[in-house]
Write an enzyme that holds these catalytic residues in place. Structure first.
Site, PDB file in Angstrom:
ATOM      1  N   LYS A  19     -38.678  57.115 132.571  1.00 51.31           N
ATOM      2  CA  LYS A  19     -39.322  57.228 133.492  1.00 51.31           C
ATOM      3  C   LYS A  19     -40.702  58.136 133.502  1.00 51.31           C
ATOM      4  O   LYS A  19     -41.449  57.849 133.839  1.00 51.31           O
ATOM      5  CB  LYS A  19     -38.021  57.325 134.546  1.00 51.31           C
ATOM      6  CG  LYS A  19     -37.240  56.353 135.340  1.00 51.31           C
ATOM      7  CD  LYS A  19     -36.898  56.333 136.107  1.00 51.31           C
ATOM      8  CE  LYS A  19     -35.581  57.671 136.441  1.00 51.31           C
ATOM      9  NZ  LYS A  19     -34.837  57.470 135.931  1.00 51.31           N
ATOM     10  N   ARG A 132     -31.294  64.612 123.292  1.00 50.52           N
ATOM     11  CA  ARG A 132     -31.846  65.358 123.701  1.00 50.52           C
ATOM     12  C   ARG A 132     -32.402  66.478 123.529  1.00 50.52           C
ATOM     13  O   ARG A 132     -30.654  67.004 123.901  1.00 50.52           O
ATOM     14  CB  ARG A 132     -32.223  64.598 125.167  1.00 50.52           C
ATOM     15  CG  ARG A 132     -33.460  65.372 125.988  1.00 50.52           C
ATOM     16  CD  ARG A 132     -34.124  64.558 127.050  1.00 50.52           C
ATOM     17  NE  ARG A 132     -32.597  65.077 128.279  1.00 50.52           N
ATOM     18  CZ  ARG A 132     -33.629  63.937 129.438  1.00 50.52           C
ATOM     19  NH1 ARG A 132     -34.399  63.341 129.603  1.00 50.52           N
ATOM     20  NH2 ARG A 132     -32.195  64.093 130.217  1.00 50.52           N
TER      21      ARG A 132
END
Length: 220
Positions: A19, A132
């Site tokens: 997103k 991440r």
């Protein structure tokens, strides 16, 4: 584009679905404003504001921040938008928030024009999120497989420390995905019933995903 009413594009999907990345693309391409609850929370956490302190215990454990905190924050952010069109990323995350946003659209005079659902399998989400890494100083995002820094643990941009956030650990990610399934996935059905949901494959080359998004947004 005529008239004074703002138009809102919702980006919806599980944590790690892309997103934020796709929102950044639209901001550059079409000059949208971008309201990201994740960015606002992180700013408040960094500055240790009252909101940040309230939200910290929920975020660090992979839980959703209570509606009254999140909804109030979103309302203030939307009030300050100056552009014609804007992206809302990370909200709503449950049916109650979706109902609040509907009421807010009437109060603040904006239209929820499209809802884009980025569809990505759980195993891919888990790999994306646990890999991440983030720079403590400038916030640049890396990935252990897809985008590692040139020197391990050191940011390419500013030389700051690159680390794994607590909410990106394997245990917390598993809990976040389960929480999403229970609380947030029903929002997909809510917007599908409203006739404004568009499902986009969130896998593959970044340029291919951008093209899929652009085909939806170009006539926004």
């Amino acid at each position: 584009m005529n008239g004074a009413r703002k138009k809102c594009l919702l980006f919806f999907g599980a944590p790690g679905s892309g997103k934020g990345t796709q929102s950044d693309f639209l901001v550059r391409k079409f000059e949208f404003s971008h309201v990201s609850t994740g960015d606002i929370f992180r700013e408040n956490l960094k500055n240790e504001t009252q909101l940040g302190l309230q939200a910290k215990k929920f975020i660090n454990n992979g839980n959703l921040v209570p509606d009254e905190i999140t909804s109030g924050m979103v309302m203030e952010a939307i009030k300050n938008i100056e552009t014609k069109n804007f992206i809302l990323d990370g909200y709503p995350r449950n049916i109650q928030q979706a109902e609040h946003l509907k009421a807010l659209s009437e109060e603040l005079n904006f239209e929820i024009r499209n809802v884009i659902f980025l569809e990505v399998p759980d195993e891919v989400l888990f790999e994306r999120l646990t890999g991440r890494r983030v720079c403590k100083s400038c916030g640049t995002v890396y990935h252990t497989v897809n985008k590692p820094p040139l020197k391990e643990g050191i940011c390419d941009v500013c030389g700051g420390e690159v680390y794994q956030r607590k909410d990106d650990s394997a245990d917390v990610i598993s809990h976040r995905l389960k929480t999403y399934e229970v609380s947030t996935f029903p929002v997909k059905n809510y917007y599908e019933d409203a006739g404004i949901l568009q499902i986009v494959d969130g896998q593959g080359k970044l340029s291919d995903i951008e093209k899929r998004i652009e085909n939806i947004v170009k006539n926004f």
